[in-house]
Design a protein around this motif. Structure first.
Motif, PDB file in Angstrom:
ATOM      1  N   ILE A  39       0.906  -1.348   0.006  1.00 13.29           N
ATOM      2  CA  ILE A  39      -0.140  -0.085  -0.048  1.00 13.29           C
ATOM      3  C   ILE A  39       0.707   1.166  -0.059  1.00 13.29           C
ATOM      4  O   ILE A  39       0.333   2.468   0.032  1.00 13.29           O
ATOM      5  N   GLY A  40       2.067   0.998   0.158  1.00 12.98           N
ATOM      6  CA  GLY A  40       3.064   2.480   0.008  1.00 12.98           C
ATOM      7  C   GLY A  40       2.848   2.989   1.316  1.00 12.98           C
ATOM      8  O   GLY A  40       3.340   4.292   1.182  1.00 12.98           O
ATOM      9  N   THR A  41       2.670   2.500   2.383  1.00 14.66           N
ATOM     10  CA  THR A  41       2.869   3.384   3.624  1.00 14.66           C
ATOM     11  C   THR A  41       4.323   3.058   4.374  1.00 14.66           C
ATOM     12  O   THR A  41       4.803   2.320   4.072  1.00 14.66           O
ATOM     13  N   GLN A  42       4.652   4.035   5.090  1.00 16.70           N
ATOM     14  CA  GLN A  42       5.851   3.851   5.675  1.00 16.70           C
ATOM     15  C   GLN A  42       5.825   4.111   7.218  1.00 16.70           C
ATOM     16  O   GLN A  42       6.639   3.581   8.084  1.00 16.70           O
ATOM     17  N   ARG A  43       4.883   4.659   7.747  1.00 12.40           N
ATOM     18  CA  ARG A  43       4.732   4.562   9.190  1.00 12.40           C
ATOM     19  C   ARG A  43       3.237   4.267   9.800  1.00 12.40           C
ATOM     20  O   ARG A  43       2.599   3.902   8.704  1.00 12.40           O
ATOM     21  N   VAL A  44       3.373   3.762  10.984  1.00  9.00           N
ATOM     22  CA  VAL A  44       2.080   2.936  11.476  1.00  9.00           C
ATOM     23  C   VAL A  44       1.883   3.093  12.786  1.00  9.00           C
ATOM     24  O   VAL A  44       2.728   3.671  13.682  1.00  9.00           O
ATOM     25  N   TYR A 265       0.813  12.015  16.275  1.00 12.01           N
ATOM     26  CA  TYR A 265       1.267  10.818  17.019  1.00 12.01           C
ATOM     27  C   TYR A 265       2.830  11.243  17.187  1.00 12.01           C
ATOM     28  O   TYR A 265       3.611  10.637  17.672  1.00 12.01           O
ATOM     29  N   GLY A 266       3.266  12.594  16.823  1.00 11.57           N
ATOM     30  CA  GLY A 266       4.605  12.869  17.176  1.00 11.57           C
ATOM     31  C   GLY A 266       5.646  12.392  16.207  1.00 11.57           C
ATOM     32  O   GLY A 266       6.688  12.421  16.765  1.00 11.57           O
ATOM     33  N   PHE A 267       5.369  12.264  14.935  1.00 10.17           N
ATOM     34  CA  PHE A 267       6.455  11.794  13.921  1.00 10.17           C
ATOM     35  C   PHE A 267       7.222  13.140  13.421  1.00 10.17           C
ATOM     36  O   PHE A 267       6.527  13.938  13.315  1.00 10.17           O
ATOM     37  N   ALA A 268       8.402  12.805  12.840  1.00  6.56           N
ATOM     38  CA  ALA A 268       8.988  14.052  12.332  1.00  6.56           C
ATOM     39  C   ALA A 268       8.279  14.506  11.322  1.00  6.56           C
ATOM     40  O   ALA A 268       7.696  13.722  10.380  1.00  6.56           O
ATOM     41  N   ILE A 269       8.073  15.901  10.928  1.00  8.80           N
ATOM     42  CA  ILE A 269       7.546  16.434   9.756  1.00  8.80           C
ATOM     43  C   ILE A 269       8.657  16.826   8.633  1.00  8.80           C
ATOM     44  O   ILE A 269       9.641  17.480   8.994  1.00  8.80           O
TER      45      ILE A 269
END
Length: 269
Positions: A39-44, A265-269
């Motif tokens: 599906i081409g996602t990298q974060r979860v 969720y606090g991921f890097a932007i």
């Protein structure tokens, strides 16, 4: 980087003897990596499934395997959790706690424990994730407004088909979202659809579009993999394609898949 904001990991290494809940096979980290590639996602964001009760070790281990830079978790807790345990969960990538109260048989705690637990995790910057019915949202509106933590509503806030965006819960959740206090997950269309997979869950489309039109900056998307409730499991790429039917442009989809989950969720932007 695109985020799948709602999955569950099942690993037999973490199931305790005597567990009676249904276990989902072939739903470990290795299996989910294949879904990501498709599906081409990298974060979860991994949500502890109820087979593990309030033991969140499987979720923390999955975050470790996938890498804390691109994985977060939502735990299930009871009031007995210690401050040291909360600190360890935070270090392990947990960023929220889930209250599955739409049916009593799946509940780890009752409504009376939502506010006390929310007060404890608010200090960590976590959110409360609520899998409640629309009717429960209306019944507990005052409680929702008192909560000190951010709120995430599961599965489109479970608005009933017959009412959709006209249900009183829509206005309550939208008001919280407009105030910067709530988020909504566009996930689990099969949980409320009667049209079914063969009809692309078409009866969910109006309410999904209503959320997109109302609060696009407060939405995240989740596959709900591995679809534990479903006998005929939908293809995850198909579920992601539904988001294109619910939104009108690439910029909105980018917001829902990338920007919004990074903020929540606090991921890097």
């Amino acid at each position: 980087m695109k985020c799948d904001s709602h999955i569950h990991i099942y690993d037999r290494a973490f199931v305790k003897a005597g567990e009676s809940q249904v276990f989902v096979e072939n739903a470990d980290v290795a299996a989910y990596r294949r879904v990501q590639a498709t599906i081409g996602t990298q974060r979860v964001v991994i949500v502890t499934p109820r087979v593990y009760g309030t033991d969140n070790a499987v979720t923390v281990d999955a975050i470790r395997q996938l890498g804390i830079d691109n994985a977060r978790g939502v735990a299930v807790l009871n009031p007995g959790v210690t401050d040291d345990e909360l600190a360890a969960l935070n270090d392990g990538g947990i960023r929220g706690i889930r209250f599955t109260l739409y049916t009593a048989k799946n509940a780890a705690v009752g409504f009376d424990m939502v506010e006390p637990l929310a007060a404890r995790i608010a200090e960590l910057g976590w959110h409360v994730q609520l899998h409640w019915t629309a009717e429960q949202i209306v019944e507990h509106e005052a409680l929702l407004h008192r909560l000190p933590a951010k709120i995430v509503f599961d599965h489109r806030a479970r608005l009933p088909l017959k009412d959709g965006a006209h249900h009183a819960a829509f206005g309550i959740v939208r008001g919280l979202a407009d105030a910067g206090r709530a988020w909504i997950k566009l996930s689990g269309p099969y949980l409320d659809s009667t049209a079914g997979l063969e009809n692309r869950y078409a009866d969910i489309t109006p309410m999904a579009r209503a959320w997109v039109q109302a609060v696009p900056e407060r939405l995240v998307w989740g596959s709900d993999w591995p679809h534990a409730t479903e006998t005929h499991k939908p293809d995850d790429a198909f579920l992601l394609d539904l988001l294109a039917e619910w939104t009108e442009d690439d910029a909105t989809r980018e917001q829902i898949l990338v920007t919004n989950p990074a903020v929540l969720y606090g991921f890097a932007i």
